[in-house]
Scaffold this motif. Structure first.
Motif, PDB file in Angstrom:
ATOM      1  N   ALA A  94       6.233  -3.879   8.153  1.00 59.46           N
ATOM      2  CA  ALA A  94       6.072  -5.337   8.594  1.00 59.46           C
ATOM      3  C   ALA A  94       4.449  -5.401   8.521  1.00 59.46           C
ATOM      4  O   ALA A  94       4.461  -6.432   8.397  1.00 59.46           O
ATOM      5  N   SER A  95       3.804  -5.066   8.951  1.00 55.35           N
ATOM      6  CA  SER A  95       2.060  -5.262   8.998  1.00 55.35           C
ATOM      7  C   SER A  95       1.475  -5.731   8.221  1.00 55.35           C
ATOM      8  O   SER A  95       1.104  -5.947   7.880  1.00 55.35           O
ATOM      9  N   ARG A 117      -7.000  -2.732   7.872  1.00 59.25           N
ATOM     10  CA  ARG A 117      -7.092  -2.208   9.399  1.00 59.25           C
ATOM     11  C   ARG A 117      -5.757  -1.617   9.480  1.00 59.25           C
ATOM     12  O   ARG A 117      -5.155  -0.495   9.920  1.00 59.25           O
ATOM     13  N   ALA A 118      -4.612  -3.118   8.711  1.00 65.10           N
ATOM     14  CA  ALA A 118      -3.053  -2.152   9.141  1.00 65.10           C
ATOM     15  C   ALA A 118      -2.610  -1.214   8.881  1.00 65.10           C
ATOM     16  O   ALA A 118      -1.743  -0.473   8.632  1.00 65.10           O
ATOM     17  N   LEU A 119      -3.229  -1.020   7.464  1.00 63.84           N
ATOM     18  CA  LEU A 119      -3.108   0.350   6.757  1.00 63.84           C
ATOM     19  C   LEU A 119      -3.532   1.746   7.119  1.00 63.84           C
ATOM     20  O   LEU A 119      -2.912   2.670   6.953  1.00 63.84           O
ATOM     21  N   VAL A 166      -9.056   5.776  12.030  1.00 65.47           N
ATOM     22  CA  VAL A 166      -9.227   4.607  12.314  1.00 65.47           C
ATOM     23  C   VAL A 166     -10.579   3.774  13.235  1.00 65.47           C
ATOM     24  O   VAL A 166     -11.392   3.553  12.249  1.00 65.47           O
ATOM     25  N   ARG A 167     -10.730   5.257  14.360  1.00 66.77           N
ATOM     26  CA  ARG A 167     -12.590   4.398  14.117  1.00 66.77           C
ATOM     27  C   ARG A 167     -13.456   4.590  13.353  1.00 66.77           C
ATOM     28  O   ARG A 167     -14.390   3.304  13.411  1.00 66.77           O
ATOM     29  N   LEU A 218      -0.093  -0.438  -3.099  1.00 71.14           N
ATOM     30  CA  LEU A 218      -0.069   0.619  -1.943  1.00 71.14           C
ATOM     31  C   LEU A 218       0.760   0.254  -1.241  1.00 71.14           C
ATOM     32  O   LEU A 218       1.176   1.577  -0.858  1.00 71.14           O
ATOM     33  N   VAL A 219       1.118  -1.130  -0.507  1.00 70.54           N
ATOM     34  CA  VAL A 219       2.389  -0.812   0.582  1.00 70.54           C
ATOM     35  C   VAL A 219       3.593  -0.503   0.093  1.00 70.54           C
ATOM     36  O   VAL A 219       3.957   0.228   0.958  1.00 70.54           O
ATOM     37  N   ASP A 220       3.817  -0.609  -1.204  1.00 65.13           N
ATOM     38  CA  ASP A 220       5.497  -0.556  -1.927  1.00 65.13           C
ATOM     39  C   ASP A 220       4.990   1.359  -1.971  1.00 65.13           C
ATOM     40  O   ASP A 220       6.138   2.098  -1.735  1.00 65.13           O
ATOM     41  N   LEU A 221       4.343   1.793  -2.050  1.00 63.74           N
ATOM     42  CA  LEU A 221       3.834   3.770  -1.886  1.00 63.74           C
ATOM     43  C   LEU A 221       3.696   4.100  -0.367  1.00 63.74           C
ATOM     44  O   LEU A 221       4.287   5.597  -0.478  1.00 63.74           O
TER      45      LEU A 221
END
Length: 226
Positions: free
Chosen positions: A108-109, A137-139, A149-150, A186-189
């Motif tokens: 969702a993000s 960042r969300a990914l 992440v850092r 990318l989001v779809d995958l």
């Protein structure tokens, strides 16, 4: 200017303020810092400012020359390429982990962030860059690896100067339109759990990034300098 109440010390505040100005381009590469004037503008003595300068020097963002002359470090193709090479390794890893570990909230993000994206071109400028970072960042968070992440957040910060340089270079909008479409893919995958495909698309995405464009421009400039 940031609120000093948000920081533990005046040195932390000066560090955050200077770092932000360097990375955004407000303090241009090669610019000399008038330390006493800067300390006065930040409402502090010279001591905490110099502590901040030492930290930024250790990160390679400032160069301390003789007689305490301090300048914003120049941009060069070697640093740009090193940043690019690390991103080329870590970003695909983040995409693969996100495809394996994403939650419904993560998806969702990412969907919300990708819907706010704009083509990263001169026309949209800073607004597009900010939306671009929000998406990445969300990914990264969807990887559920705090260390990764850092590392990627810091890498993104240090790449910002080169990203802004690259923004001025493309002759047309086609490369950046492709960039916009790749975010949706990318989001779809990731949502579909296709880790290898997400990693490969991210790798292609980085290869066509603004930092890659900046590397070529800097190499040309350095090669043509007397």
């Amino acid at each position: 200017m940031a609120d000093t109440n948000l920081f533990v010390s005046k040195s932390d505040y000066a560090y955050a303020e200077l770092r932000g100005q360097i990375l955004s381009g407000s303090l241009a590469a090669g610019a000399r810092l008038a330390q006493y004037d800067l300390a006065q503008s930040l409402n502090m003595s010279i001591t905490p400012l110099r502590e901040a300068i030492r930290r930024l020097s250790s990160e390679g963002l400032l160069t301390v020359e003789t007689h305490r002359d301090v300048r914003v470090s120049v941009m060069n193709s070697d640093e740009a390429r090193q940043l690019f090479e690390v991103r080329l390794s870590l970003d695909p890893t983040a995409a693969e982990l996100a495809a394996r570990r994403r939650t419904e909230d993560d998806v969702a993000s990412m969907r919300a962030a990708v819907d706010r994206l704009l083509p990263v071109t001169r026309q949209w400028g800073e607004e597009a860059l900010t939306a671009h970072r929000t998406f990445h960042r969300a990914l990264y968070r969807a990887s559920h690896n705090d260390v990764l992440v850092r590392l990627l957040d810091d890498l993104w910060d240090k790449s910002d100067r080169y990203r802004r340089l690259g923004l001025e270079l493309p002759p047309g909008d086609e490369p950046r339109t492709r960039d916009l479409q790749e975010h949706h893919q990318l989001v779809d995958l990731i949502e579909a759990g296709q880790a290898e495909d997400a990693g490969q698309l991210m790798r292609d995405h980085i290869n066509h990034s603004l930092t890659a464009t900046a590397i070529s421009a800097l190499e040309y400039r350095e090669g043509s300098s007397p």
